[in-house]
Design a protein around this motif. Structure first.
Motif, PDB file in Angstrom:
ATOM      1  N   GLY A 280     -21.094  12.527  -1.384  1.00 37.34           N
ATOM      2  CA  GLY A 280     -20.631  12.819  -0.035  1.00 37.34           C
ATOM      3  C   GLY A 280     -19.940  11.653   0.643  1.00 37.34           C
ATOM      4  O   GLY A 280     -19.292  11.845   1.680  1.00 37.34           O
ATOM      5  N   ASP A 281     -20.067  10.435   0.095  1.00 36.82           N
ATOM      6  CA  ASP A 281     -19.366   9.289   0.677  1.00 36.82           C
ATOM      7  C   ASP A 281     -17.858   9.466   0.512  1.00 36.82           C
ATOM      8  O   ASP A 281     -17.379   9.930  -0.531  1.00 36.82           O
ATOM      9  N   GLN A 282     -17.140   9.068   1.542  1.00 40.50           N
ATOM     10  CA  GLN A 282     -15.684   9.174   1.514  1.00 40.50           C
ATOM     11  C   GLN A 282     -15.096   7.827   1.092  1.00 40.50           C
ATOM     12  O   GLN A 282     -15.285   6.819   1.771  1.00 40.50           O
ATOM     13  N   VAL A 283     -14.376   7.822  -0.025  1.00 44.07           N
ATOM     14  CA  VAL A 283     -13.843   6.599  -0.622  1.00 44.07           C
ATOM     15  C   VAL A 283     -12.352   6.462  -0.293  1.00 44.07           C
ATOM     16  O   VAL A 283     -11.606   7.450  -0.349  1.00 44.07           O
ATOM     17  N   GLU A 284     -11.956   5.244   0.033  1.00 42.14           N
ATOM     18  CA  GLU A 284     -10.547   4.936   0.294  1.00 42.14           C
ATOM     19  C   GLU A 284     -10.288   3.533  -0.246  1.00 42.14           C
ATOM     20  O   GLU A 284     -10.595   2.535   0.407  1.00 42.14           O
ATOM     21  N   ARG A 285      -9.735   3.433  -1.429  1.00 42.97           N
ATOM     22  CA  ARG A 285      -9.648   2.144  -2.121  1.00 42.97           C
ATOM     23  C   ARG A 285      -8.627   1.204  -1.487  1.00 42.97           C
ATOM     24  O   ARG A 285      -8.895   0.023  -1.295  1.00 42.97           O
ATOM     25  N   LEU A 286      -7.445   1.679  -1.181  1.00 45.84           N
ATOM     26  CA  LEU A 286      -6.387   0.837  -0.605  1.00 45.84           C
ATOM     27  C   LEU A 286      -6.398   0.986   0.909  1.00 45.84           C
ATOM     28  O   LEU A 286      -6.261   2.091   1.429  1.00 45.84           O
ATOM     29  N   GLN A 287      -6.579  -0.129   1.615  1.00 48.57           N
ATOM     30  CA  GLN A 287      -6.651  -0.108   3.079  1.00 48.57           C
ATOM     31  C   GLN A 287      -5.880  -1.291   3.648  1.00 48.57           C
ATOM     32  O   GLN A 287      -5.742  -2.338   3.007  1.00 48.57           O
ATOM     33  N   PHE A 288      -5.374  -1.117   4.864  1.00 47.88           N
ATOM     34  CA  PHE A 288      -4.687  -2.225   5.519  1.00 47.88           C
ATOM     35  C   PHE A 288      -4.924  -2.145   7.019  1.00 47.88           C
ATOM     36  O   PHE A 288      -5.278  -1.115   7.581  1.00 47.88           O
TER      37      PHE A 288
ATOM     38  N   SER B 235     -19.374  -2.631  -2.093  1.00 43.03           N
ATOM     39  CA  SER B 235     -18.071  -2.507  -2.731  1.00 43.03           C
ATOM     40  C   SER B 235     -17.577  -3.896  -3.107  1.00 43.03           C
ATOM     41  O   SER B 235     -18.033  -4.909  -2.571  1.00 43.03           O
ATOM     42  N   ALA B 236     -16.600  -3.956  -4.010  1.00 44.66           N
ATOM     43  CA  ALA B 236     -15.998  -5.215  -4.429  1.00 44.66           C
ATOM     44  C   ALA B 236     -14.503  -4.991  -4.608  1.00 44.66           C
ATOM     45  O   ALA B 236     -14.066  -3.893  -4.986  1.00 44.66           O
ATOM     46  N   GLY B 237     -13.734  -6.032  -4.344  1.00 43.25           N
ATOM     47  CA  GLY B 237     -12.295  -5.883  -4.476  1.00 43.25           C
ATOM     48  C   GLY B 237     -11.565  -7.168  -4.168  1.00 43.25           C
ATOM     49  O   GLY B 237     -12.156  -8.257  -4.124  1.00 43.25           O
ATOM     50  N   ILE B 238     -10.268  -7.052  -3.959  1.00 40.59           N
ATOM     51  CA  ILE B 238      -9.420  -8.178  -3.610  1.00 40.59           C
ATOM     52  C   ILE B 238      -8.716  -7.883  -2.298  1.00 40.59           C
ATOM     53  O   ILE B 238      -8.529  -6.714  -1.929  1.00 40.59           O
ATOM     54  N   ALA B 239      -8.350  -8.940  -1.576  1.00 32.72           N
ATOM     55  CA  ALA B 239      -7.716  -8.770  -0.270  1.00 32.72           C
ATOM     56  C   ALA B 239      -6.621  -9.810  -0.098  1.00 32.72           C
ATOM     57  O   ALA B 239      -6.665 -10.905  -0.676  1.00 32.72           O
ATOM     58  N   LEU B 240      -5.645  -9.468   0.711  1.00 33.01           N
ATOM     59  CA  LEU B 240      -4.546 -10.359   1.052  1.00 33.01           C
ATOM     60  C   LEU B 240      -4.437 -10.434   2.563  1.00 33.01           C
ATOM     61  O   LEU B 240      -4.440  -9.397   3.247  1.00 33.01           O
ATOM     62  N   LEU B 241      -4.368 -11.655   3.090  1.00 31.30           N
ATOM     63  CA  LEU B 241      -4.088 -11.859   4.510  1.00 31.30           C
ATOM     64  C   LEU B 241      -2.738 -12.533   4.613  1.00 31.30           C
ATOM     65  O   LEU B 241      -2.513 -13.591   4.010  1.00 31.30           O
TER      66      LEU B 241
ATOM     67  N   PRO C 242      -0.874 -10.850  12.146  1.00 29.91           N
ATOM     68  CA  PRO C 242      -1.673 -10.890  10.923  1.00 29.91           C
ATOM     69  C   PRO C 242      -1.814  -9.503  10.295  1.00 29.91           C
ATOM     70  O   PRO C 242      -2.103  -8.526  10.972  1.00 29.91           O
ATOM     71  N   LEU C 243      -1.615  -9.436   8.985  1.00 30.65           N
ATOM     72  CA  LEU C 243      -1.733  -8.195   8.240  1.00 30.65           C
ATOM     73  C   LEU C 243      -2.747  -8.387   7.124  1.00 30.65           C
ATOM     74  O   LEU C 243      -2.622  -9.295   6.304  1.00 30.65           O
ATOM     75  N   SER C 244      -3.783  -7.533   7.110  1.00 32.29           N
ATOM     76  CA  SER C 244      -4.798  -7.577   6.061  1.00 32.29           C
ATOM     77  C   SER C 244      -4.639  -6.354   5.167  1.00 32.29           C
ATOM     78  O   SER C 244      -4.521  -5.222   5.657  1.00 32.29           O
ATOM     79  N   ILE C 245      -4.616  -6.580   3.869  1.00 30.64           N
ATOM     80  CA  ILE C 245      -4.525  -5.505   2.881  1.00 30.64           C
ATOM     81  C   ILE C 245      -5.648  -5.720   1.866  1.00 30.64           C
ATOM     82  O   ILE C 245      -5.857  -6.841   1.402  1.00 30.64           O
ATOM     83  N   SER C 246      -6.351  -4.650   1.526  1.00 31.07           N
ATOM     84  CA  SER C 246      -7.431  -4.778   0.555  1.00 31.07           C
ATOM     85  C   SER C 246      -7.413  -3.606  -0.413  1.00 31.07           C
ATOM     86  O   SER C 246      -6.972  -2.499  -0.083  1.00 31.07           O
ATOM     87  N   TYR C 247      -7.898  -3.883  -1.616  1.00 27.66           N
ATOM     88  CA  TYR C 247      -8.126  -2.841  -2.610  1.00 27.66           C
ATOM     89  C   TYR C 247      -9.551  -3.037  -3.124  1.00 27.66           C
ATOM     90  O   TYR C 247      -9.885  -4.102  -3.651  1.00 27.66           O
ATOM     91  N   ALA C 248     -10.392  -2.015  -2.951  1.00 24.44           N
ATOM     92  CA  ALA C 248     -11.812  -2.158  -3.265  1.00 24.44           C
ATOM     93  C   ALA C 248     -12.312  -0.959  -4.060  1.00 24.44           C
ATOM     94  O   ALA C 248     -11.811   0.164  -3.916  1.00 24.44           O
ATOM     95  N   LEU C 249     -13.319  -1.239  -4.878  1.00 23.38           N
ATOM     96  CA  LEU C 249     -14.005  -0.205  -5.639  1.00 23.38           C
ATOM     97  C   LEU C 249     -15.464  -0.155  -5.204  1.00 23.38           C
ATOM     98  O   LEU C 249     -16.146  -1.182  -5.219  1.00 23.38           O
ATOM     99  N   PRO C 250     -15.966   1.002  -4.790  1.00 18.38           N
ATOM    100  CA  PRO C 250     -17.377   1.104  -4.426  1.00 18.38           C
ATOM    101  C   PRO C 250     -18.282   0.790  -5.608  1.00 18.38           C
ATOM    102  O   PRO C 250     -18.069   1.293  -6.722  1.00 18.38           O
ATOM    103  N   LEU C 251     -19.277  -0.056  -5.382  1.00 16.82           N
ATOM    104  CA  LEU C 251     -20.256  -0.381  -6.407  1.00 16.82           C
ATOM    105  C   LEU C 251     -21.544   0.419  -6.215  1.00 16.82           C
ATOM    106  O   LEU C 251     -22.273   0.661  -7.177  1.00 16.82           O
ATOM    107  N   ARG C 252     -21.804   0.764  -4.975  1.00 13.24           N
ATOM    108  CA  ARG C 252     -23.017   1.516  -4.663  1.00 13.24           C
ATOM    109  C   ARG C 252     -22.644   2.602  -3.665  1.00 13.24           C
ATOM    110  O   ARG C 252     -22.331   2.315  -2.515  1.00 13.24           O
TER     111      ARG C 252
END
Length: 821
Positions: A807-815, A780-786, A793-803
């Motif tokens: 059946g894979d479960q996708v969750e783009r916005l995570q913290f 996957s690839a994306g951007i993250a903020l710490l 500390p708070l980590s937030i990321s937004y990612a798009l699966p590349l591979r």
């Protein structure tokens, strides 16, 4: 605020103080002063006036003495008008006080920080409670305009306003409209014959607009940046042997609308020179041959380079500073032969006095106790000065994670040229995290949670964490304590105690529950400044609650094969770690490595082992870009006996439950054990328990697991089991492979508490190394903020699966709370 601005504001104050209004001439004959009366005072006491007044009772007052008295009173800056009168023998001084500044407000300033401006304004008398002088305000306005012009903001507007209040007070407001910085539309070098312009300006801060200008802002003109770039131009040629290089002219012009800048620099390159003989002279302190070895990388015949001279000079200075010569100076004296185009260099060493460290002082640690900081020091009081030891102390303080910034400087002791005080100035920051919540849902009912984690408990440096969570799916009580300096030598000691009743199905793991508890004691033993080993011993109990029909069949069979659902384990763990990062939360250089081996000791219900290896490294490519690479490996297996059982069943029978003569209810037959007691079972199944226990499996996917692959739902990658209803339950695996490549932008925010990155994650878990396949890796690839928030500390990321696969479960916005980039 920069020091030049600070000095200029102070100079303006002195100039304004000396700019007095014309003195009114008082027309009276000389007389002897029998008394002095002061009229018009409101805020200033008469005693203060008499302190400055050069006239006393009994003095003879004439025109010259009167003028001197008026100058003295005007010079105080307290009064906007002073008048002298005579009533018989009484000197009457009538004054009009300048108003007091009730409130000073700055707005609109971004390039110049408010706290720095406020400090500078206070030094010149523009501060709340001080006397208001209009001349100071006018000249500060001019200076601020000049400072913004230096930053390329020629459309800046500085608007001061004065609001008159009662009781001779004023409110001052300085409104800044910075505008946009002028853009560099044209940058031209003239006279560069040996090198292309793009090669010379590659490392400059000033450029014409390009695709990265939105981030670097390098197309915004700044006089300060351009001055630095001109120095880089000079260094460029001197580092390549052009000893006679000269900058002939620098022209900067601005467009009529003040939005575009045009820069032209003319130069003469000259010829390339080589090094001739390199010698060392002066009081070298150390054997001369040792100093010559330090500068031995400069060899006659090599192309001359000023950078090499600076490198050699710094190397000698550093060597001497580490043995006490804090003020050592090394002067490289060049001898230029223009006919042969060579440069001979003599390094003249002036060691100065050998310096002893009198005291080590800490400032800014309002919460952390001095001993916590002092135990990180490698420079000791009363010993010879060592720059390496002092710098090491700064790095160790940075790595604690208690401070936002750490600064260090050496201050000479007055009257003793062979002593210094070393001062560490720190700025405290959040060293823990807190999370509390109350919620309700139809699925889990009422949720209550409180989690506290503090790495600097009460300023002692001890780490304490506790958690209490109650809901329909979990009850959890945790407590952990670590004393990182149980001994003065740095041996750490701690323990964990916890009890958990957990429903794993609520956390994207197979449907089963556990009632578990543990007690663990662990210690850390330092091996060096960056290496340590850790040892842990503990005991835990784990009751597995599985349900046929809902819990995956492989897990149910594992429990049946073992023959009991409660697992008792005696655990031991040993690990090695290395940490060379320069900062705990926001490193830009260094690396971490951790190897650990955990084993369930003989006598445990199931005997197994787990191995893990984690490594990350930070590569500083520039001040604006840091590359981080990371890799996580894990593997586990059993080493004890293999559990095998035969499970026997008889066919179900039908029973007439409503007495209507028809059998209508199915009743299962009795199940046998191993060996089967049923003489002729209708069904027989052999179940086996081997390999790593399923409740110790590795997981991958998400932002918070060890196998971090952002963009996929936590813990969902790898082997899974699907029920007859198609519901997918992740099982985890005994082998983990995960990694990431991350580009970190530490300068995107003008704050050490936040940073942004762009990442590429990959990984998965496997059921043993025999089932490993690179084709199964997800990416996957994306951007993250710490963000180092006040709550932790708070980590937030937004990612798009590349591979990914079906059946894979996708969750783009995570913290996630906790951790680091």
């Amino acid at each position: 605020m920069t020091r030049p601005l600070h000095r200029r504001l102070l100079t303006l104050a002195l100039a304004s103080a000396l700019s007095l209004p014309a003195l009114a001439q008082t027309a009276f004959a000389p007389f002897t002063v029998s008394d002095i009366r002061i009229d018009g005072l409101q805020r200033i006491g008469a005693g203060t006036v008499f302190t400055y007044l050069p006239v006393e009772r009994g003095d003879t007052l004439d025109a010259g003495k009167a003028a001197e008295a008026m100058r003295a009173l005007y010079k105080t800056g307290f009064f906007q008008d002073v008048r002298l009168d005579r009533q018989d023998g009484i000197l009457v001084i009538t004054v009009v006080e300048r108003p007091a500044i009730n409130k000073l407000t700055l707005s609109g300033n971004k390039d110049l920080k408010t706290e720095d401006l406020t400090k500078g304004l206070k030094d010149i008398g523009l501060a709340e409670g001080e006397t208001y002088n209009p001349l100071n305000l006018d000249r500060v306005t001019q200076e601020l305009t000049r400072q913004y012009n230096n930053r390329g903001k020629y459309s800046v507007q500085i608007t001061p306003s004065v609001e008159r209040l009662d009781r001779n007070r004023v409110n001052l407001t300085i409104t800044v409209k910075e505008g946009k910085a002028a853009k560099i539309r044209h940058l031209n070098l003239i006279g560069n014959e040996k090198y292309a312009e793009e090669d010379i300006t590659k490392g400059w801060e000033s450029h014409t607009s390009n695709w990265l200008s939105w981030y670097k802002r390098d197309d915004q003109y700044s006089r300060e940046k351009l001055s630095g770039d001109i120095e880089k131009l000079n260094s460029w040629y001197l580092d390549r042997g052009f000893v006679d290089f000269s900058l002939d002219s620098t022209q900067v012009s601005i467009s009529g609308d003040r939005k575009d800048m045009f820069i032209t620099a003319g130069m003469t390159e000259g010829e390339v020179y080589n090094f001739a003989d390199v010698t060392v002279s002066g009081d070298t302190v150390l054997p001369k041959s040792e100093i010559e070895t330090i500068v031995g990388f400069i060899r006659p015949g090599n192309v001359f380079s000023r950078g090499l001279l600076e490198l050699a000079t710094n190397a000698i200075t550093a060597r001497l500073s580490n043995i006490g010569y804090a003020f050592a100076r090394v002067n490289p004296i060049p001898s230029i032969d223009r006919d042969k185009r060579t440069v001979g260099v003599d390094f003249q060493v002036q060691p100065g006095p050998r310096v002893n460290v009198r005291r080590i002082v800490f400032k800014g640690n309002t919460r952390t106790a001095d001993p916590v900081l002092r135990r990180e020091m490698r420079q000791f009081e009363g010993s010879w000065y060592s720059q390496a030891a002092i710098d090491r102390g700064k790095v160790r303080l940075d790595r604690l994670g208690y401070f936002e910034t750490v600064e260090v400087e050496s201050e000479p002791v007055a009257g003793a040229d062979d002593q210094v005080d070393v001062v560490y100035t720190v700025k405290e920051t959040t060293s823990g995290s807190i999370s509390a919540g109350v919620g309700y849902s139809q699925l889990s009912g009422l949720n209550l949670s409180l989690q506290l984690s503090e790495n600097n408990f009460l300023g002692t440096g001890n780490r304490v964490s506790t958690a209490v969570t109650r809901s329909d799916y979990q009850k959890r009580y945790d407590f952990s304590f670590v004393n990182p300096y149980f001994t003065d030598g740095g041996l750490s000691l701690g323990y964990n105690v916890w009890w958990r009743e957990f429903d794993y199905s609520s956390f994207n793991v197979a449907q089963y529950s556990t009632n578990s508890g543990a007690f663990q004691v662990f210690m850390g033993i330092p091996l060096s400044e960056s290496d340590s080993i850790s040892v842990m011993l503990g005991a835990d109990t784990n009751e597995i609650l599985a349900y046929e029909g809902s819990t995956p069949t492989p897990l149910v069979d594992y429990i049946k094969a073992v023959g009991q659902r409660t697992f008792h384990t005696w655990k031991a763990q040993v690990g090695w770690g290395r940490d060379t990062r320069n900062n705990y939360f926001t490193p830009v250089v260094g690396s971490t490595q951790n190897i650990s081996a955990e084993i369930a000791l003989p006598g445990s219900t199931v005997e197994y082992f787990k191995l893990s290896y984690d490594v990350s490294k930070y590569w500083p490519l520039s001040q604006a870009l840091v590359l981080k690479t990371a890799l996580n490996l894990g593997y586990g297996d059993s080493y004890g006996k293999t559990f095998t059982r035969n499970i026997c069943y008889t066919a179900p029978t039908l029973v007439d439950t409503n007495n209507d003569g028809v059998a209508d209810t199915s009743v299962p037959g009795p199940a046998g054990t191993d060996p089967c007691l049923t003489t002729s079972p209708d069904f027989k199944k052999t179940v086996t328990a081997q390999g790593l226990p399923f409740f110790e499996n590795f997981y991958a996917g998400g932002i918070s697991s060890n196998g971090r692959v952002r963009g996929f739902t936590d813990n969902t990658l790898g082997p899974s089991w699907s029920s007859s209803y198609g519901y997918k339950q992740p099982l985890g695996g005994s082998m983990l492979l995960a990694g990431s490549v991350e580009a970190i932008f530490p300068k995107l925010f003008d704050s050490p508490s936040a940073r942004v990155s762009a990442f590429l994650d990959f990984g998965n878990v496997y059921d043993g190394y025999d089932n490993f396949s690179a084709n199964e890796l997800r990416a996957s690839a994306g951007i993250a903020l710490l963000w180092r928030s006040p709550m932790g500390p708070l980590s937030i990321s937004y990612a798009l699966p590349l591979r990914q696969k079906d059946g894979d479960q996708v969750e783009r916005l995570q913290f996630n709370f906790g951790g680091q980039l």
